[in-house]
Scaffold this active site. Structure first.
Site, PDB file in Angstrom:
ATOM      1  CG  HIS A 136      -2.231  -0.688   0.992  1.00  0.00           C
ATOM      2  ND1 HIS A 136      -2.330  -2.048   0.912  1.00  0.00           N
ATOM      3  CD2 HIS A 136      -3.485  -0.207   0.788  1.00  0.00           C
ATOM      4  CE1 HIS A 136      -3.596  -2.380   0.680  1.00  0.00           C
ATOM      5  NE2 HIS A 136      -4.311  -1.284   0.604  1.00  0.00           N
TER       6      HIS A 136
ATOM      7  CE  LYS B  44      -7.036 -10.415  11.232  1.00  0.00           C
ATOM      8  NZ  LYS B  44      -6.550 -10.123  12.568  1.00  0.00           N
TER       9      LYS B  44
END
Lengths: 279, 185
Positions: free
Chosen positions: B37, B102
């Site tokens: 990222h 999650k």
């Protein structure tokens, strides 16, 4: 004096790394199955069923239960009448290197916390060494994932905070963790000692089988009360809601200073993995 | 509700999803964690093309274990999404539509999801073997030096997911526990 070859230690550590990552300890699997039976919330029950399925699938396909195969926490209980032929620390790290390579486990360790280059072999292991009586060597490998490790916390409470302060800190830590540590979680609580020993006690508490309460009745009661409190938060499996937020909670304690009350909460996930061997 | 969803996703269909719905996802999903990222955002800062087309894409926060001979991938469950919160709004504004991971997300991520009609789907944390069963192909795209954090292109079929946060910001991590506490016992 009994001689143990470092090569045997290396081989044993490698086998334990693989076993721990592929097979859930029986007490943890049993706790997941029991939780499914007792879970009133349908979505939560469904997820607990999938967690058991995952354990079975991992065994069938020889895959790790979880992709975070952790840092290798290695606990060594070394009998004082043992002589090791070779270098113990080196043997453990070579065992981790071998096990993580041959077991196709993930290499998740960076060599420096800020410059962050992966060591490529999951070493170094986090080794805790204890001298014991006798001529045996016991090794426990606990691969510890960091989804749950990251949600752990330590606080230096005041003696006046007492048991109520401890309860509040444990529940606050679990509530703040929410869905992140892959609930249902396992909670290790360390009370007493010093700043560093409290953290060590919390980690050590995670080694105790979930169906073994504290030998001290007072702490066994506190363990039950805290577990019930955690399972009343509503967080539930995966944080989607339900009763089963934690599968177990263990407390380990140590004498401490008149002026202090250190408390550490080490959170582990539903894949609380450990394997041991005695040489 | 149970939905069958394909990637690239139909934006109108994404808007129908509600927090708590079940989704079976099929198609192309790219893997990216913290380090990837960071590099994607740095590439965007320099005006460079990211390693995969972000418009309409799906990203799975996963660092799999090495693949055994019989499978295309090892254990492949989700990692904690909150670590990507610092980067996600940037990717969402560049066209990312589906995030898979999650755990909860920040307000900034939810705002960016609403702004762009994106959804956040939860895979089952810690169920690495189970999640791997729906992955049919895996190939390296770039940044092999990141090891398990390298960007991979996955082909998934009927990946079982739950809508954790929908395109209007409804959050299962808030709604689910509240619903249980009010009706559970």
């Amino acid at each position: 004096m009994r001689n143990i070859d470092a090569g045997l230690i290396k081989k044993t550590v490698a086998q334990l790394c693989i076993k721990a990552n592929r097979q859930l300890p029986p007490d943890v699997l049993e706790a997941i199955i029991n939780a499914e039976k007792n879970e009133p919330w349908p979505e939560a029950r469904r997820i607990l069923g999938l967690l058991s399925d995952n354990v079975a699938l991992a065994a069938e396909k020889c895959l790790p239960i979880c992709q975070d195969t952790g840092m290798a926490c290695v606990f060594v209980e070394l009998g004082q009448d043992v002589h090791i032929e070779g270098d113990l620390e080196k043997a453990i790290n070579e065992g981790v290197r071998l096990g993580y390579d041959e077991g196709l486990l993930r290499k998740s360790v960076v060599g420096d916390p800020l410059r962050r280059v992966n060591t490529g072999d999951n070493t170094p292991a986090l080794i805790s060494l204890h001298l014991t009586q006798g001529d045996k060597l016991r090794i426990i490998v606990m691969p510890k994932g960091f989804g749950s490790e990251n949600m752990s916390a330590l606080k230096m409470l005041k003696p006046s905070d007492g048991v109520e302060g401890v309860k509040k800190f444990v529940l606050d830590t679990v509530n703040a963790a929410g869905a992140n540590p892959c609930p249902p979680i396992v909670v290790g609580v360390g009370i007493g000692g010093s700043f560093d020993k409290a953290a060590y006690l919390a980690k050590k508490a995670l080694l105790r089988p979930l169906n073994e309460p504290n030998k001290d009745e007072y702490y066994a009661g506190l363990e039950k009360e805290l577990l019930d409190g955690i399972n009343a938060t509503g967080i539930g499996p995966q944080g989607f809601g339900g009763r089963t937020t934690a599968l177990g909670l263990a407390i380990e304690t140590m004498p401490t200073h008149v002026a202090g009350l250190p408390v550490a909460v080490n959170i582990s996930c539903h894949a609380t993995r450990r394997a041991s061997a005695e040489l | 509700m149970e939905y069958i969803l394909n990637v690239p996703a139909d934006t109108e269909k994404l808007k129908e999803l509600r927090a708590g719905d079940s989704v079976l996802l099929s198609g192309t999903v790219y893997t990216a964690r913290d380090a990837a990222h960071k590099r994607i955002c740095e590439a965007l800062d320099r005006g460079e093309t990211p390693p995969f087309e972000l418009a309409g894409s799906a990203v799975y926060y996963v660092g799999p274990t090495p693949a055994p001979e019989s499978c295309c991938i090892g254990a492949a469950g989700p990692t904690t999404s909150g670590r990507m919160d610092a980067y996600s709004p940037r990717l969402l504004d560049a066209g990312l539509k589906i995030m898979i991971g999650k755990g909860g997300r920040s307000k900034a991520v939810k705002d960016a999801m609403r702004r762009n009609g994106a959804v956040y789907l939860a895979a089952i944390g810690g169920a690495g073997a189970l999640m791997a069963a729906s992955i049919e192909q895996a190939e390296l795209v770039c940044w092999e030096d990141l090891g398990c954090e390298a960007v991979r292109k996955l082909t998934v079929r009927n990946m079982p997911l739950t809508v954790a946060i929908d395109s209007e910001g409804r959050d299962l991590y808030e709604i689910g526990p509240k619903a249980y506490l009010s009706k559970g016992e």
